[in-house]
Design a protein around this motif. Structure first.
Motif, PDB file in Angstrom:
ATOM      1  N   ALA A  55       0.800  -1.231   0.000  1.00 16.89           N
ATOM      2  CA  ALA A  55       0.000   0.000   0.000  1.00 16.89           C
ATOM      3  C   ALA A  55       0.829   1.276   0.000  1.00 16.89           C
ATOM      4  O   ALA A  55       0.292   2.346  -0.260  1.00 16.89           O
ATOM      5  CB  ALA A  55      -0.931   0.002   1.218  1.00 16.89           C
ATOM      6  N   GLY A  56       2.104   1.180   0.332  1.00 15.78           N
ATOM      7  CA  GLY A  56       2.933   2.374   0.411  1.00 15.78           C
ATOM      8  C   GLY A  56       2.896   2.969   1.802  1.00 15.78           C
ATOM      9  O   GLY A  56       2.256   2.439   2.713  1.00 15.78           O
ATOM     10  N   PRO A  57       3.594   4.083   1.987  1.00 22.57           N
ATOM     11  CA  PRO A  57       3.692   4.706   3.312  1.00 22.57           C
ATOM     12  C   PRO A  57       2.314   5.011   3.895  1.00 22.57           C
ATOM     13  O   PRO A  57       1.396   5.414   3.189  1.00 22.57           O
ATOM     14  CB  PRO A  57       4.457   6.004   3.046  1.00 22.57           C
ATOM     15  CG  PRO A  57       5.186   5.763   1.761  1.00 22.57           C
ATOM     16  CD  PRO A  57       4.320   4.840   0.965  1.00 22.57           C
ATOM     17  N   ARG A  58       2.193   4.784   5.208  1.00 25.59           N
ATOM     18  CA  ARG A  58       0.936   5.025   5.910  1.00 25.59           C
ATOM     19  C   ARG A  58       1.240   5.628   7.270  1.00 25.59           C
ATOM     20  O   ARG A  58       2.276   5.343   7.871  1.00 25.59           O
ATOM     21  CB  ARG A  58       0.174   3.707   6.143  1.00 25.59           C
ATOM     22  CG  ARG A  58      -0.361   3.056   4.896  1.00 25.59           C
ATOM     23  CD  ARG A  58      -1.544   3.846   4.377  1.00 25.59           C
ATOM     24  NE  ARG A  58      -2.105   3.280   3.187  1.00 25.59           N
ATOM     25  CZ  ARG A  58      -1.831   3.681   1.955  1.00 25.59           C
ATOM     26  NH1 ARG A  58      -0.971   4.629   1.738  1.00 25.59           N
ATOM     27  NH2 ARG A  58      -2.418   3.130   0.923  1.00 25.59           N
ATOM     28  N   ASN A  59       0.287   6.418   7.772  1.00 25.18           N
ATOM     29  CA  ASN A  59       0.447   6.852   9.157  1.00 25.18           C
ATOM     30  C   ASN A  59      -0.036   5.721  10.053  1.00 25.18           C
ATOM     31  O   ASN A  59      -0.729   4.800   9.608  1.00 25.18           O
ATOM     32  CB  ASN A  59      -0.256   8.191   9.435  1.00 25.18           C
ATOM     33  CG  ASN A  59      -1.756   8.114   9.335  1.00 25.18           C
ATOM     34  OD1 ASN A  59      -2.378   7.157   9.778  1.00 25.18           O
ATOM     35  ND2 ASN A  59      -2.357   9.130   8.763  1.00 25.18           N
ATOM     36  N   VAL A  60       0.350   5.780  11.309  1.00 26.78           N
ATOM     37  CA  VAL A  60       0.053   4.691  12.229  1.00 26.78           C
ATOM     38  C   VAL A  60      -1.453   4.497  12.391  1.00 26.78           C
ATOM     39  O   VAL A  60      -1.933   3.367  12.460  1.00 26.78           O
ATOM     40  CB  VAL A  60       0.753   4.916  13.586  1.00 26.78           C
ATOM     41  CG1 VAL A  60       0.293   3.916  14.626  1.00 26.78           C
ATOM     42  CG2 VAL A  60       2.268   4.824  13.416  1.00 26.78           C
ATOM     43  N   SER A  61      -2.212   5.576  12.405  1.00 27.67           N
ATOM     44  CA  SER A  61      -3.671   5.455  12.553  1.00 27.67           C
ATOM     45  C   SER A  61      -4.286   4.695  11.385  1.00 27.67           C
ATOM     46  O   SER A  61      -5.129   3.814  11.588  1.00 27.67           O
ATOM     47  CB  SER A  61      -4.309   6.839  12.648  1.00 27.67           C
ATOM     48  OG  SER A  61      -3.850   7.512  13.785  1.00 27.67           O
ATOM     49  N   ALA A  62      -3.874   5.036  10.173  1.00 26.69           N
ATOM     50  CA  ALA A  62      -4.397   4.339   8.987  1.00 26.69           C
ATOM     51  C   ALA A  62      -3.965   2.878   8.990  1.00 26.69           C
ATOM     52  O   ALA A  62      -4.740   1.986   8.619  1.00 26.69           O
ATOM     53  CB  ALA A  62      -3.933   5.036   7.716  1.00 26.69           C
ATOM     54  N   LEU A  63      -2.738   2.643   9.399  1.00 26.08           N
ATOM     55  CA  LEU A  63      -2.225   1.279   9.472  1.00 26.08           C
ATOM     56  C   LEU A  63      -3.021   0.468  10.491  1.00 26.08           C
ATOM     57  O   LEU A  63      -3.440  -0.655  10.210  1.00 26.08           O
ATOM     58  CB  LEU A  63      -0.744   1.339   9.854  1.00 26.08           C
ATOM     59  CG  LEU A  63       0.101   0.101   9.721  1.00 26.08           C
ATOM     60  CD1 LEU A  63       0.051  -0.474   8.318  1.00 26.08           C
ATOM     61  CD2 LEU A  63       1.534   0.419  10.101  1.00 26.08           C
TER      62      LEU A  63
END
Length: 155
Positions: A55-63
């Motif tokens: 998915a590519g880079p994500r912030n921790v909340s989205a992850l």
């Protein structure tokens, strides 16, 4: 709202039992496998790195939301993975106040090693199955995972 199935439904009971066994035996198989590649990542790190690789880079909340985990749990895992050199943090390009996490080359190498080892393992385990049966199993597992994900998202 759908009706709750009766426990007397033998097929649903078999499904419940087989899913429980699948989860237990999947973990037991990982632990019992002698190949070093199976142990270069713990289960949480593998799942996080696989998602970030796809998915590519994500912030921790989205992850956390995507993986159906508590944000504090993912934060702890990400911190440990960062210390191990498996991921990096960078400023979120959409919101400079936040950060996103990305896999490092070392993290991607470990994911590839585990994935290859698991693919070989399942190739050995399913060697006696026909190509059609393996394809049917892959399709059914994908459907089950999609149904489970949809159920979790509705909650």
């Amino acid at each position: 709202m759908s009706a709750v199935p009766e426990f007397g439904d033998g097929t649903l009971g078999r499904i419940e039992t087989e899913v429980a066994l699948l989860m237990r035996l999947g973990e037991a198989t990982r632990r019992a496998t002698g190949a070093r590649e199976h142990r270069v990542l713990d289960r949480a790190a593998y799942v996080i790195l696989r998602h970030l690789a796809d998915a590519g880079p994500r912030n921790v909340s989205a992850l956390a939301a995507r993986l159906n985990l508590d944000g504090s749990t993912v934060t702890r895992q990400v911190t440990a993975m960062e210390r191990a050199g498996l991921i990096t943090r960078a400023a979120d390009p959409r919101d400079g106040r936040g950060t996103v996490v990305s896999p490092t080359d070392a993290g991607l190498d470990r994911v590839a090693a585990v994935r290859a080892a698991r693919t070989r393992l399942y190739g050995d385990i399913l060697a006696g199955w026909s190509a059609e049966d393996r394809t049917a199993l892959a399709g059914m597992l994908e459907r089950l995972n999609s149904a489970l994900a949809a159920h979790v998202q509705r909650r």
